[in-house]
Design an enzyme around this catalytic site. Structure first.
Site, short mmCIF file in Angstrom:
data_model
loop_
_atom_site.label_atom_id
_atom_site.label_comp_id
_atom_site.label_asym_id
_atom_site.label_seq_id
_atom_site.Cartn_x
_atom_site.Cartn_y
_atom_site.Cartn_z
N ALA A 1 0.82 -1.22 0.00
CA ALA A 1 0.00 0.00 0.00
C ALA A 1 0.85 1.27 0.00
CB ALA A 1 -0.94 -0.01 1.20
N GLU B 1 3.45 1.91 -1.64
CA GLU B 1 3.92 2.24 -2.98
C GLU B 1 2.82 2.73 -3.93
OE1 GLU B 1 6.79 0.14 -0.79
OE2 GLU B 1 4.83 -0.69 -1.34
N CYS C 1 -4.81 -3.70 1.11
CA CYS C 1 -5.27 -4.04 2.45
C CYS C 1 -4.09 -3.95 3.40
CB CYS C 1 -5.86 -5.44 2.45
SG CYS C 1 -6.42 -6.00 4.08
N VAL C 2 -4.33 -3.31 4.54
CA VAL C 2 -3.34 -3.25 5.61
C VAL C 2 -4.02 -3.75 6.88
CG1 VAL C 2 -1.69 -1.81 6.86
CG2 VAL C 2 -2.31 -1.21 4.51
N ILE C 3 -3.46 -4.80 7.46
CA ILE C 3 -4.01 -5.38 8.69
C ILE C 3 -3.06 -5.08 9.84
CG2 ILE C 3 -4.73 -7.50 9.86
CD1 ILE C 3 -5.45 -8.66 7.11
N THR D 1 3.25 -4.03 15.70
CA THR D 1 4.14 -2.87 15.73
C THR D 1 3.42 -1.64 15.19
OG1 THR D 1 5.02 -3.15 13.50
CG2 THR D 1 6.09 -4.42 15.28
N HIS E 1 4.16 -0.14 12.51
CA HIS E 1 4.28 -0.13 11.05
C HIS E 1 2.93 0.13 10.40
CE1 HIS E 1 5.96 -1.17 7.15
NE2 HIS E 1 4.95 -2.00 6.96
N ARG F 1 -15.24 -6.13 4.40
CA ARG F 1 -15.19 -4.90 3.62
C ARG F 1 -14.91 -5.15 2.14
NH1 ARG F 1 -14.53 -4.32 8.63
NH2 ARG F 1 -14.97 -2.44 9.78
#
Length: 158
Positions: free
Chosen positions: A60, A62, A82-84, A88, A90, A129
């Site tokens: 994501a 990039e 998608c970012v889960i 951390t 990050h 989603r």
């Protein structure tokens, strides 16, 4: 932490986008989610009479850079990924910076961008989603992009 089942949004038809060239920029970090987002986006673009191409980027983070590189070649862009959340910070950086990068491009460069980067705590939330029979956020992002392309065309031709 909600895991509710989302329902797809009813979307009105977008007029004035026939033949528009849309670039879908996809992060495939979570392939199952990416496939669902792509399915929804391509269906929505196809219904409108626009045409799409698709490129894949590593993550994501990039996506804004890829859109910036392609800015002069397309009428609009759909950012999908998608970012889960992990253990951390990050997650916070990737979510915040990818969203900021896309908003900066949208405003500064006057690009028509649909935001379809799903940011969630769990895989179940991502599925709720992304899947087209549930939240269909890929379709929502494509619809947003097409609506902005229509506005751009309207004012460019005025």
């Amino acid at each position: 932490m909600s895991t509710r089942t989302e329902t797809p949004t009813a979307r009105p038809a977008v007029a004035g986008v026939k033949g528009a060239r849309i670039l879908i920029v996809e992060s495939r970090y979570y392939a199952e989610i990416a496939d669902a987002l792509i399915e929804g986006a391509e269906r929505e673009i196809g219904k409108s009479g626009a045409v799409s191409e698709r490129i894949v980027v590593p993550g994501a983070f990039e996506i804004p850079g890829a859109i910036a590189l392609a800015a002069d070649h397309y009428d609009g862009f759909v950012a999908l990924g998608c970012v889960i959340r992990g253990e951390t910070t990050h997650y916070d950086y990737v979510c915040g910076e990818s969203a900021r990068g896309l908003m900066d491009l949208s405003v500064r460069e006057r690009l028509s961008i649909g935001y379809g980067i799903v940011t969630v705590d769990t895989m179940e939330q991502a599925k709720a989603r992304a899947f087209t029979n549930r939240g269909d956020k890929g379709g929502d992002a494509a619809h947003a992009c097409l609506a902005m392309v229509a506005l751009s065309r309207r004012w460019r031709n005025a």
